[in-house]
Write an enzyme that holds these catalytic residues in place. Structure first.
Site, short mmCIF file in Angstrom:
data_model
loop_
_atom_site.label_atom_id
_atom_site.label_comp_id
_atom_site.label_asym_id
_atom_site.label_seq_id
_atom_site.Cartn_x
_atom_site.Cartn_y
_atom_site.Cartn_z
N HIS A 38 0.83 -1.20 0.00
CA HIS A 38 0.00 0.00 0.00
C HIS A 38 0.87 1.25 0.00
CE1 HIS A 38 -4.45 -0.66 1.03
NE2 HIS A 38 -3.99 -1.81 0.56
N GLU A 106 -6.58 0.05 -5.94
CA GLU A 106 -7.57 0.94 -5.33
C GLU A 106 -7.14 2.39 -5.56
OE1 GLU A 106 -5.63 -0.91 -3.02
OE2 GLU A 106 -6.80 -2.75 -3.06
#
Length: 320
Positions: A38, A106
């Site tokens: 991430h 995302e």
């Protein structure tokens, strides 16, 4: 029987903590490691987000377990030619113990470089082309590529493993599952959905590995565990495409009142009842998964590993 691994959460823990968890996981009898990739955590309460490739380099020396990302997005934030170099180097450093898990990403992590966030069907097109680019580079030959989404000119990886890095593809719906079956070396999905596993195998996945994972909140106080699970990982319970389209941690925080502690308690194994933890992991085995990864929510990592070493893993393996 599946192999049981530990899921390292870069969103929640600093690099030194991740390394210590990896060592404890190996000592507790876990067979493999996953690590998330991430740029941001999902919310401020999680509080971390180190660069995964630096951590993987340290993990290569810290433990002898197989390693994999779950998952890397090789399409927007980072060009697939760069991810290919990172993955190839990690595979060399681990002596072939590394698998690259990839997904369509995302907005939370990928939009940081500017530009629009593509719709789902375009993201899947980008992912398929990115996998092609990376596979070409894993050969160690010079690559020139002009595709719909990516251009590569005179690129060659000089540090490559003896065998190409396996690329596992994440999917949560029929289109991504079909892509994984068509071009992946394995399939990743995060719920024990037997229908998705069957769709993957019938669509071309055959005997390739299927991997899944879940979060748990071990604690002697079940209510405290549920509160912690909701505070830190309630984002996983948001409906629909929220996880893919919200652009920042504060947007996830704005939706956190929608998730109750009771919902978290019914969605994550919470507390210290071995039966609850064993049942949650066995659900993946019953659905046909080959690899199952579990991650502890919160700071009591040592208590979690003692609990799983003595009361959960032996039962899953039929030793008790």
């Amino acid at each position: 029987m599946p192999a049981y691994g530990y899921f390292l959460a870069t969103e929640e823990f600093a690099p030194a903590e991740l390394l210590e968890q990896a060592r404890m996981a190996e000592q507790a009898g876990f067979e493999e490691l996953w690590i998330s990739d991430h740029y941001h955590p999902w919310n401020a309460a999680q509080g971390q987000s180190p660069f995964v490739w630096s951590v993987l380099g340290a993990l290569a020396e810290a433990v002898s377990l197989p390693l994999g990302t779950a998952v890397t997005c090789p399409t927007v934030r980072t060009h697939p030619a760069v991810i290919a170099q990172a993955a190839a180097t990690t595979a060399v450093m681990t002596g072939g113990r590394f698998r690259l898990g990839v997904g369509s990403g995302e907005a939370l992590n990928e939009h940081i470089v500017g530009g629009p966030w593509p719709p789902a069907h375009v993201r899947l097109e980008m992912l398929e082309e990115a996998v092609q680019v990376m596979r070409n580079l894993f050969t160690g030959e010079e690559v020139n590529h002009r595709g719909t989404h990516y251009t590569v000119e005179n690129a060659r990886l000089y540090t490559v493993p003896d065998e190409p890095v396996p690329v596992d593809i994440s999917g949560f719906g029929p289109k991504a599952t079909a892509l994984a079956a068509r071009v992946g070396d394995g399939f990743i999905t995060m719920s024990p959905d037997q229908s998705l596993v069957e769709r993957y195998r019938k669509g071309g996945g055959g005997g390739k590995p299927v991997s899944g994972g879940l979060k748990v909140a071990y604690d002697q106080d079940r209510d405290a565990a549920a509160r912690r699970a909701n505070k830190l990982w309630g984002n996983q319970l948001l409906p629909g495409e929220m996880g893919q389209i919200l652009p920042s941690p504060r947007h996830f925080e704005q939706l956190s009142p929608l998730i109750t502690d009771e919902a978290a308690a019914s969605s994550f194994p919470c507390g210290d009842d071995p039966d609850e933890h064993v049942a949650a992991l066995r659900a993946f085995a019953d659905a046909g998964f080959d690899h199952v990864y579990v991650g502890q929510i919160g700071p009591d990592q040592r208590g979690f590993f003692d609990f799983y070493r003595t009361k959960v893993l032996p039962r899953l393996r039929g030793d008790a």
